[in-house]
Design a protein around this motif. Structure first.
Motif, short mmCIF file in Angstrom:
data_model
loop_
_atom_site.label_atom_id
_atom_site.label_comp_id
_atom_site.label_asym_id
_atom_site.label_seq_id
_atom_site.Cartn_x
_atom_site.Cartn_y
_atom_site.Cartn_z
N GLY A 109 0.87 -1.23 -0.07
CA GLY A 109 0.04 -0.12 -0.20
C GLY A 109 0.80 1.23 0.11
O GLY A 109 0.47 2.16 -0.79
N TRP A 110 1.88 1.43 0.76
CA TRP A 110 2.84 2.26 0.90
C TRP A 110 3.71 2.54 -0.62
O TRP A 110 3.59 3.64 -1.15
CB TRP A 110 3.84 2.34 2.13
N GLY A 111 3.98 1.34 -1.34
CA GLY A 111 4.50 1.51 -2.50
C GLY A 111 3.70 2.16 -3.42
O GLY A 111 3.94 3.03 -4.27
N LEU A 112 2.53 1.57 -3.67
CA LEU A 112 1.24 2.17 -4.58
C LEU A 112 0.95 3.64 -4.04
O LEU A 112 0.39 4.27 -5.08
CB LEU A 112 0.09 1.19 -4.29
N ASN A 113 0.99 3.97 -2.82
CA ASN A 113 0.70 5.28 -2.44
C ASN A 113 1.48 6.35 -3.44
O ASN A 113 1.09 7.42 -3.44
CB ASN A 113 0.68 5.45 -0.91
N ILE A 114 2.89 5.94 -3.81
CA ILE A 114 3.43 6.84 -4.35
C ILE A 114 3.05 7.18 -5.82
O ILE A 114 2.69 8.22 -6.31
CB ILE A 114 4.82 6.24 -4.74
N VAL A 115 2.48 5.93 -6.46
CA VAL A 115 1.76 6.11 -7.65
C VAL A 115 0.41 6.73 -7.70
O VAL A 115 0.11 7.71 -8.48
CB VAL A 115 1.66 4.72 -8.27
N VAL A 116 -0.31 6.13 -7.05
CA VAL A 116 -1.70 6.60 -6.81
C VAL A 116 -2.01 7.68 -6.14
O VAL A 116 -2.38 8.71 -6.44
CB VAL A 116 -2.49 5.20 -6.48
N GLY A 117 -1.53 7.66 -4.88
CA GLY A 117 -1.59 8.93 -3.86
C GLY A 117 -1.04 10.04 -4.06
O GLY A 117 -1.66 11.05 -3.95
N LEU A 118 0.27 10.06 -4.36
CA LEU A 118 0.85 11.12 -4.85
C LEU A 118 0.91 11.63 -6.09
O LEU A 118 0.55 12.48 -6.53
CB LEU A 118 2.49 10.93 -4.34
N ALA A 119 1.28 10.66 -7.07
CA ALA A 119 1.21 11.15 -8.32
C ALA A 119 -0.27 11.16 -9.24
O ALA A 119 -0.19 11.47 -10.21
CB ALA A 119 2.18 10.19 -9.24
N GLY A 120 -0.99 10.37 -8.43
CA GLY A 120 -2.37 10.47 -9.03
C GLY A 120 -2.60 9.62 -10.07
O GLY A 120 -3.62 10.04 -10.98
N LEU A 121 -1.78 8.58 -10.15
CA LEU A 121 -1.95 7.61 -11.30
C LEU A 121 -2.67 6.48 -11.11
O LEU A 121 -1.88 5.76 -10.16
CB LEU A 121 -0.42 7.46 -12.17
N LEU A 122 -3.78 6.10 -11.47
CA LEU A 122 -4.44 5.05 -11.14
C LEU A 122 -3.91 3.69 -11.92
O LEU A 122 -4.12 3.50 -12.92
CB LEU A 122 -5.89 5.13 -11.27
N ASP A 123 -3.02 3.16 -10.90
CA ASP A 123 -2.59 1.79 -11.55
C ASP A 123 -3.28 0.64 -10.85
O ASP A 123 -3.18 0.09 -9.53
CB ASP A 123 -1.00 1.89 -10.99
#
Lengths: 442, 295
Positions: free
Chosen positions: A132-146
């Motif tokens: 979750g923390w790893g994906l938070n970089i992509v989805v949460g911070l950069a806003g790229l829904l992966d």
């Protein structure tokens, strides 16, 4: 209650609404709860359980009534909303909460109730927290829904398994390699999806996740396809095995430290391993959020056009988010492989990606502590309520719906600025500027 | 006020030559040429749909012009051919900043962060492309402190210092507009393109905006390009005006000349005779002319 009616809400309407809800419940409950298939001699027979249906319909009816009344009560009450208060208080309590959480995680294996099952759940939860923390970089911070995040998890797991088996490399050598390979895949996926946003991006990443899984199934020579890879080496404690009997010319963990052999040693070691990996992920994310690249991720999430007008390179910024997010999935993947000792494509289906995305969204996009809370709810919750058997997923779904009604932007959806000009308001807990690792969650 | 005159014969800050932008068969801009000088405010005006914002989008790399040449003569870095540059490199390398007609801030981020992000490229280099930053080297912390100082300066200039830590999305509309200008200034531009900065402002705010723009022009090494509908702003502060209509340049000159240019009046008001004009418009025109006669 007469007052409620006097306020323009007439009892007939309430009954109608509750009745409608009960009717919907009836339609759902008859096939879901009312009919049960039973193995009988000569095939399946259907057993009816009308009492269960009655309970379901009755509780929905009463629940709906209470909900309406509670809603009316809330509407008439003026003043600040409840959830705003929760947000403000949590913000100030955050460092304490984080420190307490970490302290609890550290002492967990030594608590009296920490048996094998609790530790296994602990490891599972920590793995998902890390993802979750790893994906938070992509989805949460950069806003790229992966939606294909599990692909990188798979790349990490298979990298470790294959490297360890074929080249006889130790876990500690494979870990960075697996991370690097997953990062490479993140980078490669990043390129074609640079121009895509929102739904389109989600579809392509979803497809990418499936492609990886299908390659794993079909490339039999390398991955042994659906049979999976077994006999993956277990991690060692600085070269010390966790085996029962030591090799003739050496030591194992328990003989070296003069302990009695216990299969729990390895579990505890794995638990601490994933705890450390997860905390590294968290520390990294919290740090990079305060760096130009982290701010650029958030800016990109907010408005890509404005970013371009400020000279931010959207391509590089997105690629770094994809790459770094994938790297942490790779680390988690190699941990998964070493913990399980066996991996197969079955472990990397779309549902895993969906759960990780759900953790991030439910926690509140970009919120580090939110991820922890959401993981506890989503992963530990269903594990702990296994007694509910087939109603586990029903309860789970109900919980999700309730959370989304009460906190639609996620459980802990607020962010602290990464840099301040004026001191933060209301630090009345007296923790000053001291920050335990894992605090200051966005 | 310290008007610095350009050395004789040096090229103007921005030269737009034969700029044409076609979308399929539609000619949004047809063969428009104009110049914008350093330390001057050049206004682009015209009726709705005249192609003003399209000119901006070509200048700042959001569109690739179909034809024409856009030269930015950077006072320190030499000439840039903007039409050949990739979008984000125009603000990055040629130091051209812009604002948007409908404000584009980063609403969930704080006011201060909005300004820090504008200094992304400077900070990125200082943080060794993240590596030194991760290690927390002094070099990066120093660069960040300097960046915050620049933010503080601009926040003070636009009067948003007390709100530095609030979310940008929670600011009032006028404040958001000024924040966007401050953000554009934080990239240390040589050319600032403002797309209707006074839209939606009340008269007091718009007078403050005039003061802000004039002081930016006078105190910084910068040329300002301005799209505006609010004539009090345009006539009050611009040094030079370019008028577009249906994608063509129909007039250019100093404000006093534009005010009385018959083609411009026709473009804005149509072909009608003066006595057929709506009463207030005719009165307006008469008043303008009287004022002009006095000058």
């Amino acid at each position: 209650m007469a007052e409620t009616a006097a306020k323009g809400l007439d009892p007939v309407a309430i009954l109608k609404e509750a009745g409608l809800a009960a009717f919907v419940a009836l339609m759902l409950a008859v096939p879901l709860a009312g009919l049960e298939t039973v193995s009988a001699p000569g095939g399946l027979t259907i057993n009816t359980r009308w009492d269960w249906v009655a309970i379901a319909v009755g509780s929905v009816f009463v629940g709906r009534l209470l909900l309406i009344l509670w809603r009316e009560q809330g509407r008439r009450r003026s003043g600040p909303r409840l959830d705003l208060d929760i947000g403000e208080n949590l913000r100030t309590a955050m460092p304490v909460l984080a420190a307490a959480g970490i302290a609890f995680a550290v002492v967990l294996p030594f608590l009296p109730f920490a048996d094998r099952r609790v530790l296994d759940i602990g490891i599972l939860v920590m793995t998902y927290i890390m993802l979750g923390w790893g994906l938070n970089i992509v989805v949460g911070l950069a806003g790229l829904l992966d939606l294909g995040y599990v692909a990188f998890y798979a790349v990490g797991a298979y990298s470790y398994a294959l490297l360890a088996i074929h080249f006889d490399l130790s876990f500690w050598v494979c870990l960075p390699l697996a991370g690097a390979l997953a990062a490479l895949f993140g980078y490669l996926l990043g390129f074609p999806v640079l121009r895509l946003r929102g739904d389109y991006l989600a579809i392509v990443t979803l497809g990418f996740g499936e492609i990886i899984r299908i390659i794993l199934i079909n490339w039999y020579d390398l991955t042994r396809g659906p049979d999976g890879i077994s006999g993956i080496p277990r991690p060692t404690f600085f070269g010390l095995d966790f085996a029962r009997s030591p090799p003739p010319d050496g030591h194992t963990f328990h003989t070296f430290f003069g302990l009695d052999f216990s299969p729990l040693h390895r579990i505890i070691f794995l638990y601490y391993l994933i705890l450390v990996l997860a905390l590294i992920t968290n520390a990294f994310t919290l740090r990079i959020r305060r760096l130009p690249v982290g701010r650029a991720w958030e800016a990109l999430r907010e408005d890509e056009i404005a970013c371009r007008s400020l000279g931010i390179n959207p391509r590089n910024t997105k690629l770094t988010a994809f790459t770094l997010g994938a790297m942490f999935a790779g680390f988690a993947g190699s941990f998964f492989a070493t913990r399980q000792g066996f991996i197969s494509p079955e472990s990397f289906t779309f549902i895993e990606s969906a759960i990780i995305v759900a953790i991030v969204v439910l926690g509140g996009m970009g919120s580090q502590i939110g991820v922890v809370v959401a993981t506890l709810v989503l992963i530990a919750g269903p594990e702990l309520i296994r007694e509910l058997q087939e109603f586990r997923m029903l309860a789970f779904g109900g919980l999700m719906v309730m959370i989304m009604i009460w906190r639609p932007r996620g459980l802990l959806a607020f962010r602290d600025p990464t840099v301040r000009l004026h001191p933060a308001p209301r630090r009345r807990l007296g923790f000053g500027r001291r920050k335990p690792a894992g605090s200051g969650a966005p | 006020m310290n008007p610095r005159s350009e050395p004789l014969g040096s090229p103007p800050l921005l030269q737009v030559e034969h700029l044409t932008m076609r979308f399929g068969g539609l000619v949004a801009i047809g063969d428009v040429s104009f110049e914008a000088a350093n330390h001057k405010i050049t206004a682009i005006i015209g009726p709705n749909g005249a192609g003003k914002t399209t000119v901006f989008n070509c200048l700042t790399g959001f569109y690739k012009p179909s034809e024409g040449r856009l030269t930015l003569n950077h006072p320190r870095k030499g000439p840039f051919l903007l039409e050949r540059m990739e979008g984000f490199t125009i603000p990055q390398k040629a130091d051209v900043a812009r604002t948007f007609q409908n404000v584009r801030l980063f609403p969930a981020m704080s006011v201060l962060e909005n300004l820090i992000i504008a200094q992304h490229n400077v900070l990125m280099r200082a943080s060794g492309y993240t590596l030194w930053g991760l290690l927390g080297l002094k070099r990066f912390r120093q660069a960040e402190a300097e960046a915050v100082d620049l933010c503080r300066y601009w926040l003070d200039r636009v009067g948003l210092l007390p709100r530095a830590d609030d979310d940008a999305g929670n600011l009032a509309y006028g404040d958001q507009r000024r924040l966007e200008i401050a953000r554009a200034m934080c990239i240390r531009p040589v050319l600032l393109c403002l797309d209707e900065p006074a839209a939606g402002l009340n008269p007091r705010e718009s007078a403050e905006l005039n003061q802000l723009l004039l002081s930016i022009r006078d105190e910084h090494e910068i040329g300002i390009l301005l799209i505006e509908h609010d004539m009090s702003v345009v006539m009050g502060i611009s040094d030079y005006i370019v008028v577009l209509d249906y994608g063509r340049k129909i007039a250019e000159g100093v404000p006093a000349a534009i005010r009385n240019d018959p083609t411009v009046i026709k473009a804005y008001l149509g072909e009608a005779e003066e006595d057929e004009l709506p009463e207030e418009v005719a009165a307006d025109l008469a008043r303008d002319r009287a004022a002009q006669a006095q000058v």
